[in-house]
Design an enzyme around this catalytic site. Structure first.
Site, PDB file in Angstrom:
ATOM      1  N   ASP A 175       0.568   7.364  -1.643  1.00  0.00           N
ATOM      2  CA  ASP A 175       0.961   8.516  -0.851  1.00  0.00           C
ATOM      3  C   ASP A 175       2.482   8.647  -0.832  1.00  0.00           C
ATOM      4  O   ASP A 175       3.207   7.741  -1.244  1.00  0.00           O
ATOM      5  CB  ASP A 175       0.368   8.453   0.554  1.00  0.00           C
ATOM      6  N   LYS A 176       2.951   9.774  -0.355  1.00  0.00           N
ATOM      7  CA  LYS A 176       4.369  10.127  -0.466  1.00  0.00           C
ATOM      8  C   LYS A 176       5.289   9.057   0.105  1.00  0.00           C
ATOM      9  O   LYS A 176       6.328   8.733  -0.481  1.00  0.00           O
ATOM     10  CB  LYS A 176       4.612  11.465   0.234  1.00  0.00           C
TER      11      LYS A 176
END
Length: 230
Positions: free
Chosen positions: A103-104
């Site tokens: 994820d980011k």
């Protein structure tokens, strides 16, 4: 393979662009100049501007993903991991993709390839490829979480099936290593939140036998690897 197909396959230009591209570059096969997009060539015999075709048998690389980058091809999502890779890689066909996602806000080891079978082998739960994450948490991690995660009985909110058994090693009250063999959506964050220890920062430190620390990569850097290193 036709020369224009080779140039498209390895990301130099599209087949439509090939005639003009060839005029602007030095392309040789077996030492002889190539000028016709229809010339039949083999990748291992071709030199482009004096350099061999990159990764003709398939591209495999390890990337140290920085936090703040998304594993997406959509430029509208902001900074994407493909911005960190050579321009030519991003135009190979089949396309270069990440093996799974981080994820980011998660950093760490990410594999990059254009080999769909390799992606399946690395991401399928049936192959049990271990992935290790180092997590710092906002609250102390309860000791009983070690047994709970190992039992394979924790069912996350919104899931029908429990998580596969996972190994939790508590290094400090708010720091741990978590080893998974599957990849549910935001799994590490959701598992730790479920035991009252929300994640403050998260980094993937290894995939199979491949360890981020052994690669000596700065955030944003990449290096070629071999599939048998995993």
């Amino acid at each position: 393979m036709r020369l224009d197909a080779l140039l498209s396959r390895y990301g130099y230009c599209s087949r439509r662009e090939a005639p003009g591209w060839i005029k602007r570059h030095s392309v040789t096969s077996g030492g002889s100049a190539c000028a016709n997009p229809a010339d039949k060539v083999q990748a291992e015999d071709v030199l482009i501007d004096g350099e061999p075709v990159e990764f003709p048998e398939g591209l495999y690389a390890a990337l140290h993903k920085p936090a703040g980058y998304t594993c997406s091809h959509d430029e509208e999502e902001g900074d994407v991991i493909y911005d960190l890779l050579p321009f030519q890689w991003r135009h190979r066909n089949p396309a270069v993709s990440s093996v799974g996602r981080l994820d980011k806000e998660t950093s760490g080891l990410l594999l990059i390839t254009d080999d769909g079978k390799f992606i399946h082998r690395m991401t399928s739960p049936r192959h049990h490829v271990a992935k290790v994450y180092e997590a710092a948490t906002e609250q102390d991690i309860p000791a009983e979480a070690v047994e709970l995660f190992a039992a394979g009985t924790l069912t996350l909110e919104g899931e029908r099936h429990p998580c596969a058994p996972a190994r939790l090693e508590i290094l400090e009250p708010r720091r741990a290593l978590l080893t998974l063999t599957e990849g549910k959506y935001h799994q590490v964050r959701r598992m730790l939140a479920a035991v009252g220890a929300p994640v403050a920062s998260l980094r993937r430190v290894s995939i199979g036998r491949l360890k981020l620390e052994d690669l000596n990569l700065e955030p944003g850097a990449w290096t070629p690897i071999r599939p048998d290193m995993i």
